[in-house]
Design an enzyme around this catalytic site. Structure first.
Site, PDB file in Angstrom:
ATOM      1  N   ARG A  82       0.863  -1.343   0.028  1.00 15.01           N
ATOM      2  CA  ARG A  82       0.105  -0.065  -0.071  1.00 15.01           C
ATOM      3  C   ARG A  82       0.993   1.292   0.135  1.00 15.01           C
ATOM      4  NH1 ARG A  82      -0.587   4.799   2.549  1.00 15.01           N
ATOM      5  NH2 ARG A  82      -0.361   3.645   4.421  1.00 15.01           N
ATOM      6  N   ASP A  83       1.595   1.492   0.921  1.00 17.02           N
ATOM      7  CA  ASP A  83       2.322   2.750   1.172  1.00 17.02           C
ATOM      8  C   ASP A  83       3.412   2.815   0.065  1.00 17.02           C
ATOM      9  OD1 ASP A  83       3.195   5.247   2.076  1.00 17.02           O
ATOM     10  OD2 ASP A  83       3.360   4.554   4.254  1.00 17.02           O
TER      11      ASP A  83
ATOM     12  N   HIS B 137       5.017   4.205  12.672  1.00 17.91           N
ATOM     13  CA  HIS B 137       5.244   4.255  10.925  1.00 17.91           C
ATOM     14  C   HIS B 137       6.319   5.334  10.702  1.00 17.91           C
ATOM     15  CE1 HIS B 137       3.078   4.037   6.954  1.00 17.91           C
ATOM     16  NE2 HIS B 137       3.669   5.016   6.888  1.00 17.91           N
TER      17      HIS B 137
ATOM     18  N   ASN C  27       9.278   3.969   3.312  1.00 19.77           N
ATOM     19  CA  ASN C  27       9.233   3.661   4.738  1.00 19.77           C
ATOM     20  C   ASN C  27      10.501   2.932   5.320  1.00 19.77           C
ATOM     21  OD1 ASN C  27       6.397   2.991   3.576  1.00 19.77           O
ATOM     22  ND2 ASN C  27       5.854   3.288   5.413  1.00 19.77           N
TER      23      ASN C  27
ATOM     24  N   CYS D 159       4.912   9.098  -0.027  1.00 23.21           N
ATOM     25  CA  CYS D 159       3.264   9.359  -0.242  1.00 23.21           C
ATOM     26  C   CYS D 159       3.359  10.415  -1.463  1.00 23.21           C
ATOM     27  CB  CYS D 159       2.952   9.991   1.143  1.00 23.21           C
ATOM     28  SG  CYS D 159       1.325  10.688   0.841  1.00 23.21           S
TER      29      CYS D 159
ATOM     30  N   HIS E  78       9.269   6.832   8.232  1.00 23.99           N
ATOM     31  CA  HIS E  78       9.817   6.653   6.778  1.00 23.99           C
ATOM     32  C   HIS E  78      11.298   7.262   7.190  1.00 23.99           C
ATOM     33  CE1 HIS E  78       6.399   6.659   4.024  1.00 23.99           C
ATOM     34  NE2 HIS E  78       5.616   6.644   4.988  1.00 23.99           N
TER      35      HIS E  78
HETATM   36  N1  COA Z   1     -13.022   4.651  -3.163  1.00 23.55           N
HETATM   37  C1  COA Z   1     -13.294   4.910  -4.588  1.00 23.55           C
HETATM   38  N2  COA Z   1     -13.947   6.016  -5.227  1.00 23.55           N
HETATM   39  C2  COA Z   1     -14.371   6.987  -4.359  1.00 23.55           C
HETATM   40  C3  COA Z   1     -14.040   6.706  -2.920  1.00 23.55           C
HETATM   41  C4  COA Z   1     -13.526   5.619  -2.378  1.00 23.55           C
HETATM   42  N3  COA Z   1     -13.333   5.387  -1.121  1.00 23.55           N
HETATM   43  N4  COA Z   1     -14.770   8.021  -2.485  1.00 23.55           N
HETATM   44  C5  COA Z   1     -15.132   8.729  -3.255  1.00 23.55           C
HETATM   45  N5  COA Z   1     -15.125   8.040  -4.549  1.00 23.55           N
HETATM   46  C6  COA Z   1     -15.379   8.592  -5.824  1.00 23.55           C
HETATM   47  C7  COA Z   1     -16.534   9.040  -6.066  1.00 23.55           C
HETATM   48  O1  COA Z   1     -17.527   8.233  -6.194  1.00 23.55           O
HETATM   49  C8  COA Z   1     -16.727  10.272  -7.304  1.00 23.55           C
HETATM   50  O2  COA Z   1     -16.630   9.467  -8.127  1.00 23.55           O
HETATM   51  P1  COA Z   1     -17.285   9.913  -9.635  1.00 23.55           P
HETATM   52  O3  COA Z   1     -16.248  11.339  -9.868  1.00 23.55           O
HETATM   53  O4  COA Z   1     -17.012   9.064 -10.582  1.00 23.55           O
HETATM   54  O5  COA Z   1     -18.580  10.704  -9.306  1.00 23.55           O
HETATM   55  C9  COA Z   1     -15.003  10.756  -6.963  1.00 23.55           C
HETATM   56  O6  COA Z   1     -14.436   9.623  -5.929  1.00 23.55           O
HETATM   57  C10 COA Z   1     -15.196  11.984  -6.163  1.00 23.55           C
HETATM   58  O7  COA Z   1     -15.769  11.798  -5.001  1.00 23.55           O
HETATM   59  P2  COA Z   1     -15.601  12.944  -3.673  1.00 23.55           P
HETATM   60  O8  COA Z   1     -16.638  12.221  -2.493  1.00 23.55           O
HETATM   61  O9  COA Z   1     -16.318  14.286  -4.098  1.00 23.55           O
HETATM   62  O10 COA Z   1     -14.227  12.843  -3.140  1.00 23.55           O
HETATM   63  P3  COA Z   1     -13.166  13.846  -3.585  1.00 23.55           P
HETATM   64  O11 COA Z   1     -12.925  14.193  -4.901  1.00 23.55           O
HETATM   65  O12 COA Z   1     -13.368  14.936  -2.435  1.00 23.55           O
HETATM   66  O13 COA Z   1     -11.747  13.114  -3.031  1.00 23.55           O
HETATM   67  C11 COA Z   1     -11.223  10.962  -1.734  1.00 23.55           C
HETATM   68  C12 COA Z   1     -11.782  12.480  -1.670  1.00 23.55           C
HETATM   69  C13 COA Z   1     -10.853  10.657  -0.244  1.00 23.55           C
HETATM   70  C14 COA Z   1     -11.931   9.875  -2.362  1.00 23.55           C
HETATM   71  C15 COA Z   1      -9.555  11.106  -2.428  1.00 23.55           C
HETATM   72  O14 COA Z   1      -9.156  12.157  -2.178  1.00 23.55           O
HETATM   73  C16 COA Z   1      -8.861   9.834  -2.380  1.00 23.55           C
HETATM   74  O15 COA Z   1      -9.264   8.851  -2.786  1.00 23.55           O
HETATM   75  N6  COA Z   1      -7.568  10.097  -1.401  1.00 23.55           N
HETATM   76  C17 COA Z   1      -6.915   8.950  -1.208  1.00 23.55           C
HETATM   77  C18 COA Z   1      -5.560   9.495  -1.000  1.00 23.55           C
HETATM   78  C19 COA Z   1      -4.490   8.410  -0.561  1.00 23.55           C
HETATM   79  O16 COA Z   1      -4.846   7.227  -0.746  1.00 23.55           O
HETATM   80  N7  COA Z   1      -3.650   8.756   0.214  1.00 23.55           N
HETATM   81  C20 COA Z   1      -2.773   8.051   0.405  1.00 23.55           C
HETATM   82  C21 COA Z   1      -2.769   7.247   1.850  1.00 23.55           C
HETATM   83  S1  COA Z   1      -2.705   8.241   3.216  1.00 23.55           S
HETATM   84 ZN    ZN Z   2       3.511   6.273   5.211  1.00 25.84          ZN
END
Ligand code: COA
Ligand code: ZN
Length: 307
Positions: free
Chosen positions: A12-13, A205, A247, A238, A207
């Protein structure tokens, strides 16, 4: 001999930041190699937006395959919101991790929420997960420094940790997301945090951006922490936190712990096999600080260094 638990986070990370897209069967094979090396706890993927992290788009395919191939592996998946929890639960995941950053800007950059929103959403996600009988972890990210806001107040980290615990997190993961912590600071912060959260429920955790990952892990061990995240070969960084390196490498941590009298059940030669496979997948050299020496030991036929 005392034991520690290492949660392997390379899948994942580690992978979330890689330019090369790794195919689902290759992820499964890497997980198999890690399990063969003795890894018992692993974060396999994240149920996040595939637009935000394309590498994790196959989460719903990967999870059932891991469950059926390795039923004894403790597998966690990261979920940022209710939709992530729904998707993870539908895929059969039995353990989830929420991710709450300790600053306003980091939450915005990472999950597009304010700190208050991210705190509420994380609490709700933990409660919903517990109601479904899932195991739970909560990351408190940027628990030392934030790449956007600088030094993070310890009382904020302590308060957020406590809230996550009260919402049902069984493990609170104190994350040095950009790898800026030093051993003295780790000692000081964990001294305070263990007053708010029982040490058995705290994980760390680190890095390795500034080559202090293993030293920080030692400081955490001395503070009574026995749960560590690490990434085989030091894969990682990240995409939302500029300047973060991978990490702390699992093989470095296993070596340090083993040489210091802590067992973790992981065989370093097995990790070297996993690293060799990951190098083929990512088409680059991998490994933490000790990799050259560890490979030389193996090539000389020295038996497994730590287990
Ligand atoms: N899994 C898959 N799709 C997701 C989701 C999830 N958990 N949460 C939201 N979505 C989709 C929505 O359905 C929407 O899809 P569409 O454009 O096809 O309609 C789109 O994402 C936007 O949804 P919204 O609720 O407005 O989210 P956002 O644009 O504000 O983004 C997150 C928020 C959390 C979904 C996004 O920022 C994200 O996935 N971040 C992950 C960051 C990450 O992994 N960081 C590293 C780990 S720490
Ligand atoms: Zn990390």
């Amino acid at each position: 001999m005392e034991s520690i638990v290492i949660t392997e986070v390379a899948l994942r990370d580690g992978l979330q930041n890689q330019a090369v897209t790794v195919a689902t069967p290759d992820k499964l094979q890497l997980i198999r190699l890690l399990a063969q090396a003795g890894v018992t706890s692993l974060e396999a993927t994240s149920f996040v937006s595939p637009k935000a992290v394309p590498q994790m788009a196959d989460a719903a395919e990967l999870v059932p395959q891991v469950l059926s191939a390795l039923p004894d592996l403790r597998m966690s998946v990261l979920v940022p919101n209710a939709k992530g929890l729904e998707r993870a639960h539908a895929a059969g995941a039995q353990e989830i991790a929420v991710v709450l950053s300790a600053t306003e800007t980091m939450n915005r950059k990472n999950i597009n929420m304010s700190l208050a929103q991210a705190t509420d959403v994380s609490e709700q996600t933990l409660q919903a997960a517990r109601a479904r009988g899932l195991r739970t972890r909560a990351y408190v990210a940027v628990a030392f420094d934030c790449p956007f806001e600088g030094a993070v107040p310890l009382d904020v980290v302590a308060a957020l940790s406590r809230r996550m615990l009260d919402a049902g997190a069984q493990e609170i993961v104190i994350a040095d997301t950009i790898g800026s912590a030093s051993p003295g600071q780790v000692k000081q912060r964990l001294g305070t945090l263990t007053q708010c959260v029982p040490a058995q429920q705290l994980a760390v955790h680190f890095h390795d951006t500034r080559a202090m990952g293993v030293a920080n892990a030692w400081a955490a061990l001395e503070a009574g922490i026995r749960r560590f995240d690490a990434s085989v070969g030091g894969i990682g960084g990240c995409p939302f936190a500029p300047g973060a390196a991978g990490n702390v490498a699992t093989e470095d941590l296993v070596l340090m712990a083993g040489q210091s009298g802590f067992r973790c059940g992981i065989d370093i030669n097995g990790l070297l096999d996993a690293i060799a496979f990951a190098e083929q997948l990512l088409q680059r050299r991998l490994g933490g600080r000790a990799i050259t020496w560890l490979q030389r030991q193996r090539d000389k036929g020295v038996a497994a260094l730590a287990a």
